[in-house]
Enzyme design. Structure first.
Site, PDB file in Angstrom:
ATOM      1  N   GLU A 340       0.846  -1.202   0.000  1.00 21.89           N
ATOM      2  CA  GLU A 340       0.000   0.000   0.000  1.00 21.89           C
ATOM      3  C   GLU A 340       0.885   1.258   0.000  1.00 21.89           C
ATOM      4  O   GLU A 340       0.496   2.300  -0.519  1.00 21.89           O
ATOM      5  CB  GLU A 340      -0.947   0.004   1.212  1.00 21.89           C
ATOM      6  CG  GLU A 340      -2.159   0.910   1.007  1.00 21.89           C
ATOM      7  CD  GLU A 340      -3.200   0.834   2.124  1.00 21.89           C
ATOM      8  OE1 GLU A 340      -2.916   1.284   3.245  1.00 21.89           O
ATOM      9  OE2 GLU A 340      -4.316   0.332   1.868  1.00 21.89           O
ATOM     10  N   HIS A 371       6.479 -27.258   3.398  1.00 25.73           N
ATOM     11  CA  HIS A 371       5.700 -28.400   2.921  1.00 25.73           C
ATOM     12  C   HIS A 371       4.593 -27.954   1.987  1.00 25.73           C
ATOM     13  O   HIS A 371       3.614 -28.676   1.775  1.00 25.73           O
ATOM     14  CB  HIS A 371       5.144 -29.173   4.119  1.00 25.73           C
ATOM     15  CG  HIS A 371       6.250 -29.690   4.996  1.00 25.73           C
ATOM     16  ND1 HIS A 371       6.905 -30.867   4.738  1.00 25.73           N
ATOM     17  CD2 HIS A 371       6.858 -29.145   6.076  1.00 25.73           C
ATOM     18  CE1 HIS A 371       7.854 -31.044   5.657  1.00 25.73           C
ATOM     19  NE2 HIS A 371       7.839 -30.006   6.482  1.00 25.73           N
ATOM     20  N   LYS A 480     -14.052   1.342  -3.760  1.00 28.75           N
ATOM     21  CA  LYS A 480     -15.023   1.745  -2.723  1.00 28.75           C
ATOM     22  C   LYS A 480     -16.222   2.430  -3.375  1.00 28.75           C
ATOM     23  O   LYS A 480     -17.373   2.161  -3.026  1.00 28.75           O
ATOM     24  CB  LYS A 480     -14.379   2.724  -1.731  1.00 28.75           C
ATOM     25  CG  LYS A 480     -13.310   2.128  -0.844  1.00 28.75           C
ATOM     26  CD  LYS A 480     -12.822   3.176   0.162  1.00 28.75           C
ATOM     27  CE  LYS A 480     -11.608   2.714   0.937  1.00 28.75           C
ATOM     28  NZ  LYS A 480     -11.017   3.731   1.794  1.00 28.75           N
TER      29      LYS A 480
END
Ligand code: F6P
Length: 510
Positions: A340, A371, A480
């Site tokens: 960001e 793994h 948004k």
């Protein structure tokens, strides 16, 4: 001067070409002092950078790049409180939150006084909650910087947390998250912390309103006692009906706000003394960043390495492997911090940049990652630098486990570098894969503070070299706005003017 227009940039390009045949194994054989010269101590952290695709000549050229792009001047401007967040016309002073009381004079003395007044009040409140036997559950409602920092730190410092107080984190607007947390709670025993710098973030406000509705439906009446706001928008918190508010300032970016009132859930968990130790650890790193010679300045060295990898060797991502399960949210925290901050394609003046900026950050704790995706790190077609974070002393008594954990961390760094020859092909490891090894002596509030401040400053360094504003985040705005529009369309069914794909998805979700 913009970094790609400096003489050092040209020199680094030539150096990178000459570097094409670089091999870590040969570099160690050639230079017996390599491990020592590319390692260093910094407050709370030891760093071994020697298994990276870099050498002393690379570092020398990168330091020239830092000088020619004005890194020190930019750093000092931040610490003088200048408005280096130019697009929002704000100072960048999260570091002031960990500055000891009355330690500054001049223009910064007044804000520092306010910082300590708020800190003292916030920590006194944290102690009050810790002593309040009626409160068993604390629910932090916040997202992004108002969630990731305190959540990461509460997990990291769980061994220092007060028993009998459960701290929950609700961030996502997805109601499954809030519903799952509320299921186990009683209104009279719960404290809600509404954490939002702006107090307008839709996700957080939606969760806050639903939490209050739940509280009242459960028979809760004393909203003033059970809801607290952590925000720089004190008026909006008051309008919500909250009377206890701990504020902070517009010069604290959301992703840099752990040290402010946003740290209250952590302060409740580890207490006032622990929180002050966190601040002291971060402050020690601030001092190191401000005063250590650049060649021995760990955030500078890491930030320069990040630029070298991104722009000269073409590595587009960095993997993080905390070898400590309590650090399991560190990768998510650092993702926001770096991506960001530095995920920008224009310079401070809004001009498009011709070079890459933030890498992709990703990772999981070791040994789990081994793994899962370490296969790709060892034998994949891309080179991905890996950053280990290990802790020397455990807080448990399972000595054998910890030995195995540390052995795995060191062995993975070794395997990445050394590789393994096998004529068959599938079992062949090319080796020469880079990694950085960060080692804390112990995981404590102090060392965690130093580790996080180290990462903040390293992101500052690469952002400064790239000439970008690391302290705004305009890239989150468009989604948004569009979400509000789509939400209205979900209610109405109106798909007019939408692209065909969005219209079809709208029809399906209705
Ligand atoms: O959407 C991004 C963002 O603005 C982050 O920068 C911030 O940390 C998060 O949202 C939460 O913002 P606030 O604390 O204002 O609710």
């Amino acid at each position: 001067m913009r970094c790609d227009q400096t003489p050092a940039w040209q020199a680094l390009q030539a150096h990178a070409t000459a570097f094409q045949g670089f091999d870590l194994r040969e570099a160690f054989a050639r230079d017996p002092a390599r491990a020592a010269s590319l390692s260093q101590e910094a407050p709370g952290v030891f760093a071994d950078l020697s298994k990276n695709h870099t050498d002393r000549a690379t570092e020398a050229l990168l330091l020239q790049l830092a000088a020619q792009t004005g890194l020190v001047q930019h750093r000092d401007a931040m610490f003088r409180g200048e408005h280096i967040n130019t697009t929002e016309d704000r100072a960048v002073m999260h570091w002031l939150l960990r500055q000891p009381a009355a330690s500054l004079s001049g223009a910064l003395a007044a804000p520092l006084k306010q910082v300590h007044a708020t800190l003292d009040a916030m920590l006194a409140y944290a102690e009050q909650v810790r002593a309040d036997g009626a409160i068993t559950d604390i629910v932090n409602i916040g997202i992004g910087g108002s969630d990731l920092g305190p959540q990461m730190a509460v997990l990291a410092l769980q061994d220092f947390a007060l028993a009998g107080k459960r701290v929950h984190f609700v961030s996502n607007v997805d109601g499954h998250e809030l519903a799952a947390v509320l299921k186990g709670l009683q209104a009279g025993r719960t404290l809600f912390l509404i954490a939002s710098k702006t107090f307008t973030t839709l996700d957080t406000m939606t969760n806050a309103h639903s939490a209050r509705a739940w509280f009242e439906a459960q028979g809760g009446t004393d909203v003033a006692r059970h809801f607290v706001a952590l925000t720089s928008n004190v008026e909006a918190a008051a309008a919500f009906g909250i009377t206890t508010t701990f504020g902070f300032w517009d010069w604290v970016g959301g992703r840099y706000s752990l040290w402010s009132a946003i740290g209250l859930p952590l302060a409740i968990a580890i207490g006032a003394q622990g929180f002050r130790q966190l601040l002291a650890g971060a402050h020690a790193m601030d001092q190191h960043f401000q005063s250590a010679p650049l060649a021995q300045n760990l955030p500078v060295r890491l930030g320069l390495l990040d630029v070298w990898y991104r722009n000269f060797l073409g590595y587009t991502s960095r993997s993080l492997a905390p070898y400590h399960s309590a650090l399991r949210r560190v990768p998510a925290y650092l993702q926001q911090l770096e991506m960001e901050s530095n995920g920008k394609r224009v310079d401070r003046d809004g001009q498009a940049l011709p070079y890459g900026t933030s890498p992709v950050l990703w990772g999981e704790p070791g040994t789990n990652g081994q793994h899962a995706y370490f296969q790709m790190l060892h034998q994949g077609s891309d080179v991905v630098p890996l950053e280990f974070i290990a802790v020397k002393k455990p807080t448990h008594t399972l000595a054998e486990h910890h030995e195995l954990l540390l052995a795995n961390a060191i062995a993975q760094a070794q395997a990445l570098m050394l590789g393994h020859s096998d004529a068959g092909g599938h079992k062949h490891f090319t080796g020469n894969r880079p990694s950085t090894f960060l080692l804390l002596d112990e995981l404590t509030p102090t060392s965690l503070g130093a580790l996080i401040a180290l990462q903040e400053h390293r992101v500052f360094v690469s952002g400064a070299l790239w000439g970008i504003n690391s302290f705004d985040q305009w890239g989150v705005e468009l989604g948004k706005v569009l979400a509000q529009d789509i939400r209205a369309r979900i209610a109405s069914g109106d798909a007019s003017g939408l692209d065909a794909s969005s219209a079809a998805l709208l029809a399906r979700v209705r």
